[in-house]
Design a protein around this motif. Sequence first.
Motif, short mmCIF file in Angstrom:
data_model
loop_
_atom_site.label_atom_id
_atom_site.label_comp_id
_atom_site.label_asym_id
_atom_site.label_seq_id
_atom_site.Cartn_x
_atom_site.Cartn_y
_atom_site.Cartn_z
N ALA A 192 -3.56 -12.29 -10.66
CA ALA A 192 -4.99 -12.37 -10.36
C ALA A 192 -5.33 -11.70 -9.03
CB ALA A 192 -5.45 -13.82 -10.34
N VAL A 193 -4.31 -11.25 -8.31
CA VAL A 193 -4.51 -10.62 -7.01
C VAL A 193 -4.06 -9.16 -7.08
CG1 VAL A 193 -3.95 -10.70 -4.55
CG2 VAL A 193 -4.07 -12.83 -5.86
N THR A 194 -4.94 -8.25 -6.72
CA THR A 194 -4.61 -6.84 -6.60
C THR A 194 -4.86 -6.41 -5.16
OG1 THR A 194 -5.24 -6.39 -8.89
CG2 THR A 194 -5.08 -4.51 -7.43
N ALA A 195 -3.87 -5.80 -4.53
CA ALA A 195 -4.02 -5.40 -3.14
C ALA A 195 -3.41 -4.02 -2.91
CB ALA A 195 -3.36 -6.43 -2.22
N ARG A 196 -4.09 -3.22 -2.13
CA ARG A 196 -3.59 -1.90 -1.75
C ARG A 196 -4.20 -1.55 -0.40
NH1 ARG A 196 -7.22 2.49 -4.99
NH2 ARG A 196 -9.19 1.34 -4.92
N MET A 197 -3.71 -0.48 0.21
CA MET A 197 -4.24 0.04 1.46
C MET A 197 -4.83 1.41 1.18
SD MET A 197 -3.52 -2.35 3.74
CE MET A 197 -3.66 -1.51 5.32
N CYS A 204 -1.64 3.25 -0.54
CA CYS A 204 -0.28 2.73 -0.47
C CYS A 204 -0.31 1.22 -0.59
CB CYS A 204 0.39 3.15 0.84
SG CYS A 204 -0.30 2.35 2.32
N ASP A 205 0.87 0.61 -0.60
CA ASP A 205 0.97 -0.85 -0.62
C ASP A 205 1.33 -1.39 0.76
OD1 ASP A 205 3.62 -0.18 -0.31
OD2 ASP A 205 4.29 -1.08 -2.20
N CYS A 217 5.17 5.62 3.07
CA CYS A 217 3.82 6.08 3.41
C CYS A 217 3.64 6.33 4.90
CB CYS A 217 2.79 5.07 2.93
SG CYS A 217 2.97 3.43 3.69
N GLY A 218 4.56 5.84 5.73
CA GLY A 218 4.48 6.07 7.16
C GLY A 218 3.61 5.07 7.91
N CYS A 219 3.08 4.07 7.23
CA CYS A 219 2.25 3.06 7.91
C CYS A 219 3.14 2.17 8.78
CB CYS A 219 1.51 2.20 6.90
SG CYS A 219 0.22 3.07 5.98
#
Length: 318
Positions: free
Chosen positions: A78-83, A95-96, A111-113
Motif C-alpha cells: 500500500a506504500v509506494t515511494a521514490r525520489m 531513484c529509490d 544513483c549517487g545520492c
Amino acid sequence: MTQSTTARVGRFHQGRLSEGRPQVLDAWRVTTDDADVAASVAGFLGGEPQTNGGRGGLAHEILTSRDSVRVIMDGPDAVTARMVLRSGKEITHECDGSQFLSPDKKKGQSCGCPPLLEDKKLAARDGRGPMPSIDLTFRIAAAPTLGEFHFMTTSWQLAAQLSDLTDALERADGPAVCDLTLELVVFTTKTGIGVGYRKPVVTVLGSPDTVAPEPPPTAGPPPAPAPSALRRKARRAPEPATPNMPEPACSVAVDTPLLYRAARVLGTNDHQETVTAALSEVVAGRRRTTELARLREHVGRIAAIADQALQGRDSPLA
C-alpha cells in the motif's frame, strides 16, 4: 513497495489551490469523480460536497472537519515511494534513494545520492538532488466498501517514517487499521519566528478484528467549576504565548529561487517550513498594523518636540 492495481475512487489532500495560489489546510480535503462517494465521505468525515475548485481533474471535493482519519492499509504494497528530481514537467532523476529506477539503461545502478536522509534533504534544497514522492493507498475504515483512496506527498518527515511504517505493515500480516493524521508541528526558527504547520503521519494500530473503525468517543465537557475555583483560576499567571499560527485562509505564490532566498533569511530548512514561516510573518504583520499606526503618531509628536527643543522653543509638554 508496488502500486495497487485496484481502481481508486478518490484522493486525500492536505492543501488546495485558492485563486491559483496554494493554501494549507488544517483538516483533510478529499476529491473524487463520484458524486455518491463524495456524499458518503461528507457523511463520515464532515463537510459538504462541492465542485472541485483546485487542480487534479476530479469533479467533487469535500473540505472535511477531520485532521485524523482511521483507514485500512493492505500491507507494505500500500506504500509506494521514490525520489524524483524534475526540470519543469520532465523527470530528470528517479531513484529509490540508492539505485536508479529509470531510465531502463540505468535501472539498478547506483544513483549517487548521499546515504543519509539529512544530506539528501540538503541536496534537494539546493536543487542538486531529488525529493520524496510518496503514494499511500487505503480504504476508509468506517466505510471500506466505498473503495480505495490514495494520498500523495513529498513530505520529508513521512519519508523518514517509511521504514518503520512498512515494517509495521509487514508485521500486521494482512490488512492493518491505521490513523492517517495531519499532525500539528510548532517550532521557532533560528531568527525567532514562531511557525506552525501540519505534517502527515501514519500510525499502525492493528488488525480490523482488534481495532475499532472509529476512535472511541471522547469524554464530554467537564462540569462547570465552583465560584471559588473560578476565583483561584483568575489569580493564576497567564499561560505562555504560543507562536503565531498561520491563518488557514492565507496563501502565497512563490518560485524556487525566491524560496531559497527566503529560507536563508528566515532560517528554515525546507520549502514547507519556509512557506509557513512566511505566512506567520504575514499574519504577524497584520496584527501589528494597528499598533504601528499608533506608534507613528507618538513618533511624530516626539519628533516635533525634539525639533522645537533644538530651536530653543518651549515644549508643548511643559
